[in-house]
Scaffold this motif. Sequence first.
Motif, mmCIF file in Angstrom:
data_model
loop_
_atom_site.group_PDB
_atom_site.id
_atom_site.type_symbol
_atom_site.label_atom_id
_atom_site.label_comp_id
_atom_site.label_asym_id
_atom_site.label_seq_id
_atom_site.Cartn_x
_atom_site.Cartn_y
_atom_site.Cartn_z
ATOM 1 N N PHE A 5 6.838 17.605 -5.698
ATOM 2 C CA PHE A 5 6.803 16.312 -5.020
ATOM 3 C C PHE A 5 7.427 16.406 -3.625
ATOM 4 N N LEU A 6 8.550 17.096 -3.504
ATOM 5 C CA LEU A 6 9.190 17.257 -2.192
ATOM 6 C C LEU A 6 8.275 17.987 -1.218
ATOM 7 N N ARG A 7 7.625 19.056 -1.682
ATOM 8 C CA ARG A 7 6.735 19.802 -0.787
ATOM 9 C C ARG A 7 5.565 18.936 -0.326
ATOM 10 N N ASP A 8 5.011 18.149 -1.249
ATOM 11 C CA ASP A 8 3.879 17.301 -0.881
ATOM 12 C C ASP A 8 4.280 16.266 0.160
ATOM 13 N N ARG A 9 5.394 15.583 -0.057
ATOM 14 C CA ARG A 9 5.794 14.537 0.889
ATOM 15 C C ARG A 9 6.278 15.131 2.217
ATOM 16 N N GLU A 65 19.131 9.934 -2.081
ATOM 17 C CA GLU A 65 18.899 8.844 -1.130
ATOM 18 C C GLU A 65 18.688 9.390 0.279
ATOM 19 N N ALA A 66 19.424 10.437 0.629
ATOM 20 C CA ALA A 66 19.235 11.041 1.947
ATOM 21 C C ALA A 66 17.844 11.669 2.062
ATOM 22 N N LEU A 67 17.388 12.317 1.005
ATOM 23 C CA LEU A 67 16.041 12.894 1.009
ATOM 24 C C LEU A 67 14.978 11.795 1.090
ATOM 25 N N ALA A 68 15.179 10.722 0.338
ATOM 26 C CA ALA A 68 14.217 9.618 0.370
ATOM 27 C C ALA A 68 14.121 9.023 1.770
ATOM 28 N N LYS A 69 15.251 8.868 2.425
ATOM 29 C CA LYS A 69 15.250 8.332 3.793
ATOM 30 C C LYS A 69 14.570 9.298 4.749
ATOM 31 N N ALA A 70 14.891 10.587 4.633
ATOM 32 C CA ALA A 70 14.301 11.578 5.537
ATOM 33 C C ALA A 70 12.793 11.688 5.343
ATOM 34 N N LEU A 71 12.332 11.518 4.116
ATOM 35 C CA LEU A 71 10.905 11.641 3.805
ATOM 36 C C LEU A 71 10.142 10.336 4.014
ATOM 37 N N ARG A 72 10.855 9.277 4.374
ATOM 38 C CA ARG A 72 10.236 7.965 4.626
ATOM 39 C C ARG A 72 9.530 7.453 3.361
ATOM 40 N N LEU A 73 10.197 7.598 2.213
ATOM 41 C CA LEU A 73 9.598 7.171 0.958
ATOM 42 C C LEU A 73 9.663 5.652 0.812
ATOM 43 N N ASP A 74 8.646 5.082 0.191
ATOM 44 C CA ASP A 74 8.701 3.655 -0.119
ATOM 45 C C ASP A 74 9.474 3.471 -1.421
ATOM 46 N N ARG A 78 10.619 6.365 -3.969
ATOM 47 C CA ARG A 78 12.058 6.626 -4.130
ATOM 48 C C ARG A 78 12.426 6.615 -5.613
ATOM 49 N N ALA A 79 11.930 5.638 -6.341
ATOM 50 C CA ALA A 79 12.214 5.584 -7.780
ATOM 51 C C ALA A 79 11.659 6.817 -8.487
ATOM 52 N N HIS A 80 10.469 7.265 -8.070
ATOM 53 C CA HIS A 80 9.871 8.453 -8.676
ATOM 54 C C HIS A 80 10.719 9.688 -8.368
ATOM 55 N N LEU A 81 11.234 9.791 -7.161
ATOM 56 C CA LEU A 81 12.102 10.916 -6.796
ATOM 57 C C LEU A 81 13.326 10.963 -7.706
ATOM 58 N N HIS A 82 13.969 9.822 -7.918
ATOM 59 C CA HIS A 82 15.147 9.773 -8.783
ATOM 60 C C HIS A 82 14.775 10.143 -10.214
ATOM 61 N N ALA A 83 13.623 9.648 -10.691
ATOM 62 C CA ALA A 83 13.197 9.958 -12.060
ATOM 63 C C ALA A 83 12.955 11.450 -12.236
ATOM 64 N N ALA A 204 -3.688 16.515 -6.958
ATOM 65 C CA ALA A 204 -3.132 17.255 -5.825
ATOM 66 C C ALA A 204 -2.565 16.324 -4.760
ATOM 67 N N ALA A 205 -3.057 15.085 -4.705
ATOM 68 C CA ALA A 205 -2.592 14.124 -3.700
ATOM 69 C C ALA A 205 -1.299 13.432 -4.109
ATOM 70 N N HIS A 206 -0.801 13.663 -5.315
ATOM 71 C CA HIS A 206 0.466 13.097 -5.793
ATOM 72 C C HIS A 206 0.526 11.578 -5.640
ATOM 73 N N PRO A 207 -0.414 10.819 -6.202
ATOM 74 C CA PRO A 207 -0.297 9.367 -6.084
ATOM 75 C C PRO A 207 0.913 8.863 -6.857
ATOM 76 N N VAL A 208 1.671 7.979 -6.226
ATOM 77 C CA VAL A 208 2.828 7.358 -6.872
ATOM 78 C C VAL A 208 2.719 5.869 -6.611
ATOM 79 N N ARG A 209 2.492 5.112 -7.654
ATOM 80 C CA ARG A 209 2.413 3.667 -7.520
ATOM 81 C C ARG A 209 2.743 3.032 -8.855
ATOM 82 N N GLY A 210 3.138 1.778 -8.808
ATOM 83 C CA GLY A 210 3.431 1.062 -10.035
ATOM 84 C C GLY A 210 2.179 0.861 -10.863
ATOM 85 N N CYS A 211 2.309 0.972 -12.165
ATOM 86 C CA CYS A 211 1.157 0.852 -13.052
ATOM 87 C C CYS A 211 1.375 -0.226 -14.107
#
Length: 268
Positions: A5-9, A65-74, A78-83, A204-211
């Motif tokens: 996930f980090l590499r993709d973003r 949180e620092a990674l989420a900010k640097a990666l401009r995550l929504d 961000r929740a997916h990163l923590h999970a 491969a596109a790593h979609p992350v959205r609420g379901c």
Amino acid sequence: MLGEFLRDRRARLRPADVGLADYGEVRRVPGLRREELAALAGVSPGYYRRLEQGEHGAVSEAVLEALAKALRLDDEERAHLHALANAKTVHPEMPERLAPRHRVLLGAVGAVPALILGRHTDVLAWNRLGHALLAPHLDFDARPNWARLFFLDARVRGLFDSDKAADTVADLRHLAGRRPGDTALTALIDELRRASPEFAGLWAAHPVRGCAHHTRVYRHATAGPLTLTDELLPLPDSDGQRLVLFYAEPGSPSEAGLRELSRASSLR
């Protein structure tokens, strides 16, 4: 999963996106370099490299949180990163079963299409109307896997537009991120990547959205077009099982279409 996930973003960001100078140099890989992102997040390049390579231990909330900010995550990303960072490895499990009370619950919502999905998106049970809406060509007692059915059964795929495909992959991404080491889930994902180019491209596109809920049009062969909202409700004490309900706006043509479908399915 975290490193992937980090590499993709990271690959999606350009120097200009984060205020870095870009002198027109040709980059060997798309997006930011590891050391650039590490500097933005305030961690050492070596530590960030270990995160991407899966060679890390526990990751602090502050670093995430620092990674989420640097990666401009929504917020959802961000929740997916923590999970992903906090997921516990899943050990071999007993076969999945549906609690008797949840089977009773499913029968109690017979006025709307409904089904119960297991932790690997297996259909553990559906009511008559849920079966008539989603897969009337299958035997009612069939217990298919929903993700496999959606991508590999043309009649089911024809019910939906392309947004449903991305939602289904995003849901599997969430499940896989929370269940690392789940061999059955990994095998399902590998099977779909091989069998469905559509799935492989979306994965491969790593979609992350609420379901949790969606409103979409169903192109039903018997009932015609139906605009329905679905709600995915976690079942208590069930290790990830979810009740899925489908409903139409009161007084709408789609509500009338569901009534007609219910009458037709009761005659089968």
